[in-house]
Design a protein around this motif. Sequence first.
Motif, PDB file in Angstrom:
ATOM      1  N   THR A  21     -11.068   0.121  -5.019  1.00  0.00           N
ATOM      2  CA  THR A  21      -9.741   0.442  -5.442  1.00  0.00           C
ATOM      3  C   THR A  21      -9.417   1.977  -4.760  1.00  0.00           C
ATOM      4  O   THR A  21     -10.261   2.705  -4.507  1.00  0.00           O
ATOM      5  N   VAL A  53      -9.290  -8.786   0.604  1.00  0.00           N
ATOM      6  CA  VAL A  53      -8.602  -9.565  -0.297  1.00  0.00           C
ATOM      7  C   VAL A  53      -8.426 -10.936   0.091  1.00  0.00           C
ATOM      8  O   VAL A  53      -7.675 -11.297   1.118  1.00  0.00           O
ATOM      9  N   GLU A 117      -2.042  -6.847  -2.459  1.00  0.00           N
ATOM     10  CA  GLU A 117      -2.567  -7.923  -3.555  1.00  0.00           C
ATOM     11  C   GLU A 117      -1.431  -8.884  -3.727  1.00  0.00           C
ATOM     12  O   GLU A 117      -1.655 -10.176  -3.844  1.00  0.00           O
TER      13      GLU A 117
END
Length: 123
Positions: A21, A53, A117
Motif C-alpha cells: 500500500t 493488482v 483498484e
Amino acid sequence: MSLKDEPAFQTVLAPDSYPRTTASPIRYMPILKDDVVIGYLWAATTDDAAQYVPREQAGDPALDAAVAWTRRLRWAKANGVSPLAALRHWSGEPEDGRAGKVPVGRPFELPTLAALEELAAAG
C-alpha cells in the motif's frame, strides 16, 4: 491429529517484499496475457511500495498471475531493485505462461492506489 482434522498452516519463512500500500501517486503498466489485460503492475513514485493488482473481469488467469508477480517482486526486492526499476524491468520481455507480459512503453500515472483498484474492478 487425524486425517479428519483441519490442518493448521503456519508461515515459517517468507521472502521480504515491497509494501503493498502507499499514499503516494503511482505509476503502473498493464499486464497482458494473450493480448488481454489481466491486471496491473504498479510502483509508488515516492516510497518503496509495489504490487500486482488483478483485473476482476479477467478471472482465473488474473489470479494465477498474482502468484507469479508476487514471486517476481520478491526477487526484485531481494536483489535491491527499486519499485520503479522493477516496473520497467520486465517491460518488453516475452510473455510468461503464468505472469503474462508487460508491454513496451511508458508507465501510466494515477494520483492514488485506490484509483488503480477502481480501474481493475471496473472492467
